[in-house]
Scaffold this active site. Structure first.
Site, short mmCIF file in Angstrom:
data_model
loop_
_atom_site.label_atom_id
_atom_site.label_comp_id
_atom_site.label_asym_id
_atom_site.label_seq_id
_atom_site.Cartn_x
_atom_site.Cartn_y
_atom_site.Cartn_z
N THR A 1 -59.69 -12.74 8.98
CA THR A 1 -59.20 -12.29 10.28
C THR A 1 -58.61 -13.41 11.14
O THR A 1 -58.93 -14.59 10.95
CB THR A 1 -60.38 -11.65 11.06
N GLY B 1 -62.77 2.34 3.59
CA GLY B 1 -62.06 1.85 4.77
C GLY B 1 -60.56 1.97 4.64
O GLY B 1 -60.03 2.37 3.59
N GLN B 2 -59.87 1.61 5.70
CA GLN B 2 -58.41 1.74 5.75
C GLN B 2 -57.73 0.97 4.61
O GLN B 2 -56.87 1.50 3.91
CB GLN B 2 -57.86 1.21 7.07
N THR C 1 -66.81 -4.91 11.22
CA THR C 1 -65.60 -5.17 12.00
C THR C 1 -65.71 -4.72 13.46
O THR C 1 -64.74 -4.86 14.22
CB THR C 1 -64.37 -4.48 11.37
N TYR D 1 -68.26 -12.34 15.50
CA TYR D 1 -67.41 -11.77 14.44
C TYR D 1 -66.59 -12.86 13.77
O TYR D 1 -66.58 -13.00 12.54
CB TYR D 1 -66.50 -10.69 15.03
N ASP E 1 -74.72 -2.19 -2.10
CA ASP E 1 -75.12 -2.95 -0.91
C ASP E 1 -74.78 -4.41 -1.16
O ASP E 1 -75.52 -5.12 -1.86
CB ASP E 1 -76.62 -2.76 -0.65
N ILE E 2 -73.66 -4.87 -0.60
CA ILE E 2 -73.21 -6.24 -0.90
C ILE E 2 -74.15 -7.30 -0.33
O ILE E 2 -74.10 -8.45 -0.75
CB ILE E 2 -71.76 -6.49 -0.42
N LYS F 1 -67.04 -14.27 9.90
CA LYS F 1 -65.93 -14.14 8.96
C LYS F 1 -65.51 -15.50 8.40
O LYS F 1 -65.17 -15.63 7.22
CB LYS F 1 -64.74 -13.44 9.61
#
Length: 277
Positions: free
Chosen positions: A102, A10-11, A63, A126, A37-38, A130
């Site tokens: 987030t 990812g970024q 996300t 989401y 695989d978390i 999170k």
């Protein structure tokens, strides 16, 4: 020091890897989805016990905010159960864990910049998943860094690239002008995470670039820097209804950084200028 980065594709994962490669004495373990695989507790314990990292930085997350509304079970597995598994496995071997979170843990209704001490009240699947991830990490590993960020862009798919690509096929565009936040470069976020780990400064932190703007204002600045002449006009959130409710005002204040190690982030204008140039 041995550091395991999950979600290494990812970024943020890419940016952390880039910055850590410049630091001596760091042994990096870059785990992509196919490597680890978390959401599978046995997989996580086996991987962590074999690799024996000193720190796990969890950049893996579901996300896709709108998809989370219809993929609730998957969102909980990736955003809550995954971090719990990593935190527990890290705790078992005495390792630290960084959990990236987030602005969606807030409802966005306070109309003031939000500190780590403001009440959370997520309004979306989401945001709820999170927040549960944050709670589970805290409960399963005392050596935790929970870092909330927002409006992130870096090496990968993001709002900046989407707007630039759209400008190639559109002479006019409408962009939402009633949601405020802070565009944040992965460079700034990665620098802060690295510093928190160096200082062993455990706790919950906000990390965004400084300042605030709307998506419309952000787009105007992107186009100004790039010399793009597509005409951009403001619109309301109601004109672009989405499955997941967006926070109206989710400007995060890096208050804990200010009070402890110092806030080393740039203004959002400085960061986007460097990114685009």
């Amino acid at each position: 020091m041995k550091i395991l980065i999950t979600g290494a594709n990812g970024q943020l994962g890419r940016e952390l890897a880039n910055q850590y490669k410049e630091i001596k004495g760091i042994d990096l373990i870059l785990a992509k989805r196919e490597d680890l695989d978390i959401t599978n507790v046995h997989n996580v314990y086996s991987f962590v016990n074999e690799m024996e990292p000193d720190v796990i930085i969890n950049c893996a997350a579901h996300t896709a905010v709108d998809k989370c509304e219809t993929e609730e079970d998957m969102a909980y597995k990736i955003n809550a159960i995954g971090p719990k598994n990593l935190a527990s496995a890290a705790n078992q071997i005495g390792a630290e864990i960084v959990q990236v979170s987030t602005d969606y843990v807030f409802d966005g209704n306070l109309n003031k910049s939000l500190t780590e001490f403001d009440p959370v009240n997520p309004q979306t699947v989401y945001g709820k998943t999170k927040l549960e991830g944050e709670i589970l990490v805290k409960n399963h590993n005392p050596k935790h860094y929970i870092v909330r960020t927002a409006w992130l862009y870096g090496d990968g798919n993001n709002f900046v690239k989407t707007m630039i690509n759209l400008s190639k096929t559109h002479k006019t565009m409408k962009v939402v002008n009633d949601q405020k936040g802070t565009p944040t470069s992965t460079k700034d976020l990665a620098r802060v995470i690295i510093k928190l780990i160096e200082d062993k400064n455990y706790g919950v932190f906000h990390c965004t670039c400084k300042g605030e703007c709307t998506w419309y204002e952000f787009t105007k600045e992107i186009f100004r820097i790039k010399g793009i002449d597509t005409e951009v006009s403001p619109c309301t959130t109601d004109e672009f209804p989405r499955p997941a409710k967006r926070p109206e005002y989710s400007v995060l204040r890096n208050y804990m950084l200010e009070l402890t190690t110092g806030d080393i982030t740039r203004t959002w204008q400085e960061a986007i200028k460097e990114y685009l140039e």
